[in-house]
Design a protein around this motif. Sequence first.
Motif, PDB file in Angstrom:
ATOM      1  N   GLY A 140     -20.648  18.576  21.849  1.00  0.00           N
ATOM      2  CA  GLY A 140     -19.614  18.738  21.111  1.00  0.00           C
ATOM      3  C   GLY A 140     -18.886  17.425  20.904  1.00  0.00           C
ATOM      4  O   GLY A 140     -17.597  17.411  20.425  1.00  0.00           O
ATOM      5  N   GLY A 179     -22.396  15.931  18.642  1.00  0.00           N
ATOM      6  CA  GLY A 179     -21.134  16.649  18.552  1.00  0.00           C
ATOM      7  C   GLY A 179     -20.810  16.647  17.064  1.00  0.00           C
ATOM      8  O   GLY A 179     -21.807  16.321  16.141  1.00  0.00           O
ATOM      9  N   PRO A 180     -19.690  17.187  16.342  1.00  0.00           N
ATOM     10  CA  PRO A 180     -19.298  16.892  14.887  1.00  0.00           C
ATOM     11  C   PRO A 180     -19.548  15.650  14.538  1.00  0.00           C
ATOM     12  O   PRO A 180     -19.735  15.771  13.085  1.00  0.00           O
ATOM     13  CB  PRO A 180     -18.073  17.787  14.762  1.00  0.00           C
ATOM     14  N   PHE A 220     -20.656  21.648  11.963  1.00  0.00           N
ATOM     15  CA  PHE A 220     -21.028  21.642  13.588  1.00  0.00           C
ATOM     16  C   PHE A 220     -20.856  23.140  14.051  1.00  0.00           C
ATOM     17  O   PHE A 220     -19.994  23.977  13.740  1.00  0.00           O
ATOM     18  CB  PHE A 220     -20.504  20.893  14.264  1.00  0.00           C
ATOM     19  N   THR A 250     -14.145  16.711  17.297  1.00  0.00           N
ATOM     20  CA  THR A 250     -14.616  17.220  18.916  1.00  0.00           C
ATOM     21  C   THR A 250     -13.199  17.814  19.727  1.00  0.00           C
ATOM     22  O   THR A 250     -13.346  18.836  20.290  1.00  0.00           O
ATOM     23  CB  THR A 250     -14.782  15.821  19.529  1.00  0.00           C
ATOM     24  N   TYR A 306     -13.264  21.470  18.497  1.00  0.00           N
ATOM     25  CA  TYR A 306     -14.441  22.325  18.986  1.00  0.00           C
ATOM     26  C   TYR A 306     -14.126  22.472  20.681  1.00  0.00           C
ATOM     27  O   TYR A 306     -14.425  23.553  20.985  1.00  0.00           O
ATOM     28  CB  TYR A 306     -15.500  21.309  18.656  1.00  0.00           C
TER      29      TYR A 306
END
Lengths: 400, 400
Positions: free
Chosen positions: A122, A129-130, A145, A303, A306
């Motif tokens: 992430g 990650g995203p 994500f 990030t 998340y």
Amino acid sequence: MSTVETQPGSVGVVETRYVDLPDPVPLDCGRSLSGVVVAYETYGELSPARDNVILVCHALSGDAHAAGTSAAPVAASTRDGFAAEERDGSAPTGLGWWDGMIGPGKAFDTDAYYVVSTNLLGGCSGTTGPSSTDPATGTAYGADFPVVTVADMVRVERAFLDVLGIDRLAAVAGGSLGGMQALEWAVSYPDQVDSIVVIASTHALQPQGVAWNAIAREAIRADPDWQDGHYYGTGRRPDAGMGVARMVGHITYLSAPALDEKFHRRLQFADDLRYTITEPEFEVENYLRHQADSFVRRFDANTYLYISRALSYFDLARQYGEGSLEQALSGVSARTLLIAFSSDWLYPPAGSLEIQEALQALGKQVELHVIDAPYGHDCFLLEEARQTPLIRTFLTGSNP
Amino acid sequence: MSTVETQPGSVGVVETRYVDLPDPVPLDCGRSLSGVVVAYETYGELSPARDNVILVCHALSGDAHAAGTSAAPVAASTRDGFAAEERDGSAPTGLGWWDGMIGPGKAFDTDAYYVVSTNLLGGCSGTTGPSSTDPATGTAYGADFPVVTVADMVRVERAFLDVLGIDRLAAVAGGSLGGMQALEWAVSYPDQVDSIVVIASTHALQPQGVAWNAIAREAIRADPDWQDGHYYGTGRRPDAGMGVARMVGHITYLSAPALDEKFHRRLQFADDLRYTITEPEFEVENYLRHQADSFVRRFDANTYLYISRALSYFDLARQYGEGSLEQALSGVSARTLLIAFSSDWLYPPAGSLEIQEALQALGKQVELHVIDAPYGHDCFLLEEARQTPLIRTFLTGSNP
């Protein structure tokens, strides 16, 4: 891993490397991730028996660059969409975030141990990650994500170590979210972890911490430039919202007395008020804005969302104990070192005490040290001198 | 002032009224304001000698409606651009914000005292503020409203009382920012104030408090709908930014243990995680969002900016003592009652203690009571039962 000794106690110049995980990673949310890349660094030498590995886990805003000085950030820009296109910088530069703790003769002694550090799942510094490209669409995941947990992060770390051919860990160590990963390791892989070092962390954030994280996410989500999480490549990023999120975080990492000692109520322009509602007037206001400005240049807002969510979800008693922390920890076999700081109001020592008491009730090996220090949660990055002997003594016990 | 007794201890149905100040008000920033309107309510009867007046001052998000039940909010909508056009509601409704403390037999006993409450300068509930019409332009001030201070607020309160024909105050009382106004009164008009009641307040916010205010302002300023402060009449308001600001404020008003007791880590949907980064998942997250949503419907973002700034500027030692609190308080003749709460980390008891010590060193009459209560800064609105005897005894001493 080529390291060049640059100064005494340093692991020298280091390079962030990348590993592709061969298999899809199943996630707590029910989805799975294919094509996961893990960014990592290593310090020291792996023993022939492969029994001297310490995994170091970073906190919310960290990365794989835990120690030494970064080599030129070439690799990252080819592996990480965010790094290449969205950030001013790219791979981690400068000194590692825990350089004071990792190196020859330091707390995590690279003369004895092979220290491995990864960017977490992430993340935005090389690990998937995203901001990474979704192989299914060819564009960045953004808010598509999957929502990840600390257990998912640890699952990725386990798969990554498999690639390196490392089965057992002499220790897993980290502060804050890094400490949560260490705890998660001890619970999820009890037969593969000899010891854990859990610093300024907890088995579950208190509701106030959950609230701070929610406010940080709300600030990002409310920024129109967030664009429902799909801002990559649009030329607009939710820097304003993430700046506010970072300011909130920053104040929660420091104690009120530390802020007072550092800034008092000093004005930027002596005792001359400027009568402004938009510009910094006090030094502490200017400091906050500076912290936000520099952070948004190096970190991805998705990030932040998340990882903040994963922090809030983490709850060993709920995940593994039907509400009982003791039940959740019943399978742990790792020796446990807990360090907390008296002025840390975000991860107060009470949380560490609860872990200690649960492990003691189970007859496990555990020690808790509460260090009396004034700087709040940030102590885990600042109070290196006082943590070092505790950690060295503890690790010697595990691997004499 | 027509009040109808509706239930025992209540001042009954009340109405917010308005006064036009006859003269321009000079401000600390060097500008002056013409055509200032002050919204106010009164409870009880003015004595023939006009010597039984208590001025009650509100905190950041308060208004003139301190006690009783509001009559239909007619007047405000004709006097207050924000109320009429921008807010869903208009004048204050429901029970007054300090109804538990003001009324027959209560802490501020309307059988004995004539209690006067105004909306402060810069407010959005009837008194002139950034949402009011600038007589010079015919449009709302917006961010062209002058930056005001607590001293400016008190100057307006003084001018307002002149219109009512009230020279002396038996007491000035308030919590938080209201307590700052009481202190400012005692310093600025020492011959006109018999006593002050300063609750959960301070002579100067600590740097952490300055930082929280700066973050709240940053959240509003960063919202594109703020439009550099000129959003009135555009159909867009910085609700998202002010929502974040309010969330920050809300958490700082509560203690961590109080949040824990109220919400624990309860999920909204039992133990069923929904894996979302944007929706509330924990009860405390849902509560925060609800608090923000209801607040932005009743409060003006520019007022939040201006009042937050005034809170941060307030510093008696800087304003009046060349850095010395004792020097700043040297002219005070009012008897002083200080009340602080053990769990208030935003206005910690230490600030009240500093005031007490300075006044004691000067040989002034002062008493400090630190109430051991768990709810944080909000205690000043919640702990009515324990404040009441302290205040009644104190006031009886001043006006037997």
